[in-house]
Enzyme design. Structure first.
Site, PDB file in Angstrom:
ATOM      1  N   ASP A  11       0.978  -1.245  -0.003  1.00 22.73           N
ATOM      2  CA  ASP A  11       0.053  -0.023   0.000  1.00 22.73           C
ATOM      3  C   ASP A  11       0.941   1.359   0.068  1.00 22.73           C
ATOM      4  OD1 ASP A  11      -2.084   1.558   0.246  1.00 22.73           O
ATOM      5  OD2 ASP A  11      -2.793   1.318   2.177  1.00 22.73           O
ATOM      6  N   ASP A 105      -2.736   2.184  -6.074  1.00 16.59           N
ATOM      7  CA  ASP A 105      -1.936   2.495  -4.953  1.00 16.59           C
ATOM      8  C   ASP A 105      -1.824   1.169  -4.242  1.00 16.59           C
ATOM      9  OD1 ASP A 105      -4.234   2.886  -3.889  1.00 16.59           O
ATOM     10  OD2 ASP A 105      -3.546   4.494  -2.371  1.00 16.59           O
ATOM     11  N   GLU A 106      -2.370   0.176  -4.494  1.00 15.77           N
ATOM     12  CA  GLU A 106      -2.403  -1.139  -3.508  1.00 15.77           C
ATOM     13  C   GLU A 106      -2.626  -2.304  -4.460  1.00 15.77           C
ATOM     14  OE1 GLU A 106      -5.570  -2.211  -0.141  1.00 15.77           O
ATOM     15  OE2 GLU A 106      -6.190  -0.499  -1.378  1.00 15.77           O
TER      16      GLU A 106
END
Length: 473
Positions: A11, A105-106
């Site tokens: 993350d 983003d993950e």
């Protein structure tokens, strides 16, 4: 269940805000808030400096300004976020062919599928060393962005672990210690346990995972229903056998309508979009899905189609959450220099969509059941007429947008108003630069955006929450 810690969850820390701080040297170490900058805007991401003042994702921009008035409030630059995301996903795919992006983003990574000799052993020490190496590669590929990583025997535990040492942390959960780690935690650590569900559990004496463990599956089913009761029973025992699925299929749930006569009343548009939000939420609920990215689609009287999207910090299927974001997106369109007048000239189609789908809900599954009647705040919001949208900026210069000046070079918009646009001239590679002001119609000042293969589909908006559905979404 796996016998080794081979599921990694990565993350990126305060992603949108971190990209802005990376690319704008004068903002490093300062509070930064990225999201809708208008009166009805919503915070997409807050830097850790801003979070110290209580600013958080999904908060109204108005409240964020009240909590942290000295923060830099930026409209966002999707091209920069997409570029950084692609660099990260490329690093992860070099590590393993099984990478499951959840958003820009993950992502989850299946280390057991890796052919890297460094992962010949999946013992804790080897996995820890490799995860540190992967974090370093991400920082190198993104020019310094940090990430938090969790590694465990399942997706659930890996995601829990990645939250334990934020920002810029690494936690590897040794096999056999999962339940010991979970037991002291609040039940809200489990996906699907929001405030209302937590309150239901509290009423029967359950506030921690350890206490949840003592409740039988039958009792949980009685309390919260078959699907969620069964899920809570297993996750409280760290039982999660979901596989890491590479290249998740692009999926979304959407509702749209075409109208016999063009719409020009913003209040009516809002009413229709909110109704569509409820329909989308119903479909999500029936499918057992939730999503992070909420979008609206608007087709104008001349058949021109435009859209805006916003990404939440966690998936939702809550109609109230979807409606709140949809209202903010409509307000942003209404405030646009070009889109505002176009909306008033006539709209023939409206639509609401949710993408970035997840197989669990991280918002409150039972928020709608917490009270039979709407809150006073909700009732007031529904009863109040739609306020006049803020006047469109005569310049169209969005705070944070990239610009270039024929004489001074590259910079970004510090602010604009009253016929003046103020620019700070600096880039990622430069030190903090000087600030200069220009007339909004200065012929030497231009917007700047890199030419990419996606330019044809990018609507050019400043909304940072518009990840491509076919990629990490």
């Amino acid at each position: 269940m796996r016998g080794e810690p081979s599921v990694l969850h990565l993350d990126l820390d305060a992603f949108f805000a971190a990209v802005e701080q990376r690319d704008k040297p004068s903002l490093r170490g300062r509070p930064v808030v990225v999201g809708g900058t208008g009166g009805r805007g919503v915070v997409s991401t807050a830097s850790y400096e801003a979070r110290r003042y209580g600013v958080r994702s999904a908060m109204s921009t108005r409240e964020a300004r009240a909590r942290c008035p000295h923060a830099a409030f930026l409209g966002g630059r999707f091209h920069a976020y997409r570029e950084a995301s692609r660099a990260v996903m490329a690093v992860l795919r070099e590590a393993s062919p099984l990478v499951e992006p959840l958003s820009l983003d993950e992502a989850f990574v299946d280390l057991a599928a890796s052919e890297d000799p460094a992962l010949a052993s999946l013992e804790v020490a080897a996995v820890t060393e490799y995860a540190e190496l992967l974090r370093a590669r991400v920082a190198e590929a993104t020019d310094g962005l940090t990430c938090s990583v969790g590694v465990a025997t399942s997706k659930f535990m890996a995601k829990v672990a990645s939250d334990l040492d934020k920002p810029d942390g690494l936690v590897v959960v040794s096999p056999g210690t999962e339940r010991e780690l979970l037991r002291p935690m609040s039940v809200t650590v489990i996906p699907g346990v929001g405030p209302a569900t937590a309150e239901r559990l509290r009423r029967v004496g359950v506030q921690t995972v350890a206490q949840l463990e003592e409740i039988s599956e039958e009792e949980l089913v009685r309390l919260v229903g078959t699907a969620h009761g069964t899920s809570l029973f297993h996750l409280a025992r760290a039982q999660d056998d979901r596989a890491v699925v590479a290249e998740r299929e692009a999926k979304s749930v959407s509702v749209e309508g075409t109208y016999d006569s063009d719409l020009s009343d913003l209040r009516l548009m809002e009413h229709l979009l909110v109704r569509q939000s409820a329909e989308v939420a119903t479909r999500l609920g029936k499918a057992g899905l939730s999503g992070r990215t909420i979008s609206i689609k608007v087709r104008l009287h001349d058949f021109t189609t435009t859209s805006r999207s916003s990404t939440l910090p966690s998936p939702t299927d809550d109609p109230a959450v979807i409606a709140r974001v949809v209202r903010a997106l409509l307000a942003e369109l209404a405030a646009g220099v070009d889109t505002g007048p176009a909306l008033r000239a006539g709209v023939r189609l409206l639509g609401v969509g949710v993408s970035g789908l997840a197989d669990w809900v991280q918002d409150d599954l039972f928020a709608g059941l917490a009270e039979d009647d709407p809150t006073e705040e909700d009732a007031a919001a529904d009863a109040a007429p739609l306020p006049e949208p803020p006047r469109a900026r005569a310049t169209g210069w969005s705070p944070g947008a990239d610009v270039v000046h024929d004489e001074h070079g590259r910079g970004w918009v510090w602010g604009s108003g009253r016929g003046v646009v103020t620019v700070r001239f600096e880039t990622r590679e430069s030190p903090a630069g000087p600030v200069r002001s220009f007339s909004v119609d200065d012929p030497a000042l231009h917007r700047w955006q890199p030419v990419t293969e996606d330019d044809e589909t990018d609507d050019g908006g400043s909304d940072p929450g518009a990840p491509e559905v076919s990629g990490p979404g």
